[in-house]
Design an enzyme around this catalytic site. Sequence first.
Site, PDB file in Angstrom:
ATOM      1  N   PHE A   8      -0.811  -1.035  -5.645  1.00 20.73           N
ATOM      2  CA  PHE A   8      -1.234  -2.144  -4.795  1.00 20.73           C
ATOM      3  C   PHE A   8      -2.114  -1.702  -3.633  1.00 20.73           C
ATOM      4  CE2 PHE A   8       3.292  -1.229  -3.733  1.00 20.73           C
ATOM      5  CZ  PHE A   8       3.114  -0.607  -2.508  1.00 20.73           C
ATOM      6  N   GLU A  61       1.017 -10.995  -3.910  1.00 20.23           N
ATOM      7  CA  GLU A  61       1.250 -10.220  -5.126  1.00 20.23           C
ATOM      8  C   GLU A  61       2.743 -10.101  -5.418  1.00 20.23           C
ATOM      9  OE1 GLU A  61      -1.035  -7.077  -3.509  1.00 20.23           O
ATOM     10  OE2 GLU A  61       0.711  -5.865  -2.952  1.00 20.23           O
ATOM     11  N   LYS A 118       7.360  -9.814   3.207  1.00 22.81           N
ATOM     12  CA  LYS A 118       7.993  -9.985   1.899  1.00 22.81           C
ATOM     13  C   LYS A 118       8.739 -11.315   1.862  1.00 22.81           C
ATOM     14  CE  LYS A 118      11.600  -6.817   3.541  1.00 22.81           C
ATOM     15  NZ  LYS A 118      12.263  -5.514   3.312  1.00 22.81           N
ATOM     16  N   ARG A 152       9.292   7.399  -1.933  1.00 20.01           N
ATOM     17  CA  ARG A 152       9.266   6.728  -0.629  1.00 20.01           C
ATOM     18  C   ARG A 152       9.667   7.679   0.493  1.00 20.01           C
ATOM     19  NH1 ARG A 152      10.497   1.047   0.217  1.00 20.01           N
ATOM     20  NH2 ARG A 152      10.989   0.648   2.412  1.00 20.01           N
ATOM     21  N   ARG A 175       6.637  -0.754  10.270  1.00 18.21           N
ATOM     22  CA  ARG A 175       7.010  -2.051   9.718  1.00 18.21           C
ATOM     23  C   ARG A 175       6.425  -3.130  10.634  1.00 18.21           C
ATOM     24  NH1 ARG A 175      11.141  -3.203   6.344  1.00 18.21           N
ATOM     25  NH2 ARG A 175      12.221  -1.245   6.798  1.00 18.21           N
ATOM     26  N   LYS A 202       6.377  -8.871  -5.765  1.00 15.36           N
ATOM     27  CA  LYS A 202       7.228  -7.845  -5.151  1.00 15.36           C
ATOM     28  C   LYS A 202       8.117  -7.299  -6.254  1.00 15.36           C
ATOM     29  CE  LYS A 202      10.299  -6.636  -1.397  1.00 15.36           C
ATOM     30  NZ  LYS A 202      10.905  -5.589  -2.231  1.00 15.36           N
ATOM     31  N   ARG A 223       9.185   2.968  -4.966  1.00 19.72           N
ATOM     32  CA  ARG A 223       7.895   3.203  -4.302  1.00 19.72           C
ATOM     33  C   ARG A 223       7.389   4.599  -4.668  1.00 19.72           C
ATOM     34  NH1 ARG A 223       6.208   0.775   0.726  1.00 19.72           N
ATOM     35  NH2 ARG A 223       3.990   1.249   1.019  1.00 19.72           N
TER      36      ARG A 223
END
Length: 504
Positions: free
Chosen positions: A295, A209, A372, A231, A366, A211, A216
């Site tokens: 998303f 998808e 990404k 975020r 993470r 970026k 965020r």
Amino acid sequence: MLLADVVATSEAVTATRSRKAKIEALAAVLSRAAPAEVEPATAFLAGEPRQGRIGTGWATLAKLRPTPAPSATLTVEDVDHALDVLRGTTGTGSTQRRQQLLADLFGQATATEQDFLIRLLIGELRQGALEGVMVDAIAAAANVPAEAVRRAFMLSGRLPVTAAAALHGGRTALATFHLELGRPLRPMLASPADTLDDALSELGDVSVEYKLDGARIQVHRNGDDVHVFTRKLREVTGSVPELVDLVRGLPCESVVLDGETLALDDNGRPRPFQETMSRFGAASAHELLLHPYFFDVLHLNGEDLLGEPLHTRLDALLRVAEEHRVPGLLRPNPTAAAALLDDSLAAGHEGVMVKALDSIYAAGRRGRAWQKVKPVHTLDLVVLGAEWGHGRRTGFLSNLHLGARDPAGGPPIMVGKTFKGLTDELLEWQTRELRSRAVSRDSHTVYVRPELVVEIELDGVQVSPRYPGGVALRFARVLRYRPDKDPAEADSIDQVKAMLPRSG
């Protein structure tokens, strides 16, 4: 428990690079804490009081330092209570009362404790990278699995509360934490991929998808009650009424959505990131309309979806917010994925995200399940200081000292400098912000608290003995500051070293 015990542990943790040694030291002091001491002790060791910032700067604290106490008598509860009182002291005459309260507190502290308290209160102790170490230390102190602590922290978002549950009630208490509408979760993060083909090969069955170059957001709805968080988990509901109205109109009763929002120009292309971020502090709610792109969905109509695979969550997302789904493809072949990357870049976005369809939502972490892909090399680094400029930049802090996150929880590790990419407007802002965070200076440089994250574009990195990290940035330039990110989300020294050219 004496504050001195916490200070000694903090110093021991800072003095070692060994993750095991850090965990052992932290677990030892937590296991000795009385029930009422666990939350404040955890908060102090993590570098941020339970009360958050109390609105007192370094200059004020430095001026207030009285003669240190000859011996350690302050307890953890004494300090926690004093900070509660400080936090609640407002109104007419509050400045003088706050100064007296601080003077009383510091007058009971030894010289070492005074230094610790100053750094704690101005945020200099706050090393978000220590969170992972703290989670493992809490697990060790409570003799429970680290994954149980990590899950509870993910759902509560509060490390001290999580520690108290673990130490007081063990696995049973940790299992009681659940997703709560209106209380934000820490967002799942992505790792960089070398290439699109590498990401597709590693992850297999994927969603690819856009970026987006946006901010965020996490949106919670329960009936007509809607909350929007950034975020950093800061609530911005009052600044984004168009997002609130849109979410209220979705065909559901309750939902938690993860996504991005951005401002678009008249041609539908993204405006600069700073313009999007400015809306979160805008005086006028409709200065610049924001458009949401979701998303992920973490909860829908009473059902928590955190433990469900991504393909199940995406099915739910299509049911509730299909029109606002970020552009993407399910299970594309390499040719289609490459075309989507080209489309994203042509539309003014950053690249694509490649996500494993069997992955669960790992909040606050993470991992490799989300990757990404960006055509430009960038790093999110922490500003450690800046040198005064010359020529037309005289009077401005210009050449930035840049640090990468230490995954072992230590201070950021310097990897380079740059003065490129700074506009006049950014120079003025940067000088003002860095001076307000100064902790020391010499004739050329102002050194600052490691709080600001800046996105750096670079050609690559090279081995270099010049900086403590053993690497140096090549042709680095400033893209933008990232007010939406904490130092805990900066790229690590390991990620910087991973950009070194491969031998052979």
